[in-house]
Design a protein around this motif. Structure first.
Motif, PDB file in Angstrom:
ATOM      1  N   GLY A 104      10.236  -5.308  -5.305  1.00  0.00           N
ATOM      2  CA  GLY A 104       8.865  -4.827  -5.365  1.00  0.00           C
ATOM      3  C   GLY A 104       8.726  -3.530  -4.595  1.00  0.00           C
ATOM      4  N   ALA A 105       7.952  -2.589  -5.157  1.00  0.00           N
ATOM      5  CA  ALA A 105       7.795  -1.276  -4.516  1.00  0.00           C
ATOM      6  C   ALA A 105       6.322  -0.916  -4.436  1.00  0.00           C
ATOM      7  CB  ALA A 105       8.550  -0.211  -5.293  1.00  0.00           C
ATOM      8  N   LYS A 106       5.947  -0.404  -3.272  1.00  0.00           N
ATOM      9  CA  LYS A 106       4.611   0.161  -3.089  1.00  0.00           C
ATOM     10  C   LYS A 106       4.771   1.664  -3.000  1.00  0.00           C
ATOM     11  CE  LYS A 106       2.032  -3.466  -0.906  1.00  0.00           C
ATOM     12  NZ  LYS A 106       1.063  -3.761   0.125  1.00  0.00           N
ATOM     13  N   LYS A 107       3.855   2.383  -3.653  1.00  0.00           N
ATOM     14  CA  LYS A 107       3.927   3.843  -3.658  1.00  0.00           C
ATOM     15  C   LYS A 107       2.784   4.390  -2.811  1.00  0.00           C
ATOM     16  CE  LYS A 107       3.670   3.728  -8.119  1.00  0.00           C
ATOM     17  NZ  LYS A 107       3.607   4.092  -9.538  1.00  0.00           N
ATOM     18  N   ARG A 108       3.119   5.414  -2.027  1.00  0.00           N
ATOM     19  CA  ARG A 108       2.108   6.004  -1.143  1.00  0.00           C
ATOM     20  C   ARG A 108       2.310   7.511  -1.070  1.00  0.00           C
ATOM     21  NH1 ARG A 108       0.080   3.794   4.221  1.00  0.00           N
ATOM     22  NH2 ARG A 108      -1.684   5.160   4.520  1.00  0.00           N
ATOM     23  N   LEU A 109       1.236   8.260  -1.245  1.00  0.00           N
ATOM     24  CA  LEU A 109       1.247   9.708  -1.095  1.00  0.00           C
ATOM     25  C   LEU A 109       0.529  10.034   0.212  1.00  0.00           C
ATOM     26  CD1 LEU A 109       1.663  12.237  -3.422  1.00  0.00           C
ATOM     27  CD2 LEU A 109      -0.622  12.538  -2.535  1.00  0.00           C
ATOM     28  N   VAL A 110       1.183  10.779   1.090  1.00  0.00           N
ATOM     29  CA  VAL A 110       0.638  11.069   2.419  1.00  0.00           C
ATOM     30  C   VAL A 110       0.508  12.571   2.590  1.00  0.00           C
ATOM     31  CG1 VAL A 110       1.094  10.868   4.897  1.00  0.00           C
ATOM     32  CG2 VAL A 110       1.689   9.001   3.385  1.00  0.00           C
TER      33      VAL A 110
END
Length: 171
Positions: A104-110
């Motif tokens: 499982g992968a969570k994507k985050r743009l910072v």
């Protein structure tokens, strides 16, 4: 004065006991969350692959972070449609790699400034409860460890609230 001799069988038992204890401790390291910053280098792909293999072996999830570095003279909420779209494509490609491993992968743009990357990644690691950060980086100096990695890798090493693994890619 008498010199006591150590029984070889007792020494062997002690060594075996210590080896079993060490094996139990290292097997007990179970990562629940592994953070991978996507820094746009070829070593990043190796870092994603390594993190996904670790996550698949240990039953963890991967948090993929794409940093958008904003220049100091611009506000952090400035609009960058092309750069944001490119980073989202990178996140989707990395998530596809994670999905191929069954992770499982969570994507985050910072959004971050140039020198604050380590701080922002540390905040994301705290938010997601990450126990490991896997960062891809080239080796700049093979002679010693004075300046072995880029400055942003050292900022991540300084600020990280957990273990950091530097993936240099295949040698």
């Amino acid at each position: 004065m008498r010199v006591s001799r150590i029984d070889p069988r007792e020494l062997l038992r002690t060594v075996r006991r210590r080896a079993k204890r060490l094996a139990r401790r290292t097997a007990a390291v179970r990562y629940r969350s592994i953070l991978v910053p996507l820094l746009g280098r070829e070593e990043t792909e190796h870092a994603v692959d390594l993190a996904c293999r670790l996550a698949a072996d240990r039953g963890a999830r991967v948090v993929l972070v794409a940093p958008l570095v904003v220049e100091p003279e611009l506000p952090l909420n400035a609009q960058f449609p092309e750069e944001t779209a490119a980073l989202r494509r990178q996140l989707d490609e990395a998530a596809a790699i994670a999905e191929s491993y069954g992770v499982g992968a969570k994507k985050r743009l910072v959004r971050t400034r140039d020198r604050a990357l380590g701080y922002e990644l540390a905040e994301v690691a705290r938010d997601h409860g990450a126990e490991l950060i896997v960062i891809g980086s080239p080796v700049e100096s093979r002679r010693g460890f004075r300046r072995a990695f880029p400055a942003e890798v050292f900022s991540v090493l300084r600020e990280a609230p957990c273990r950091v693994m530097v993936a240099t890619g295949p040698v």
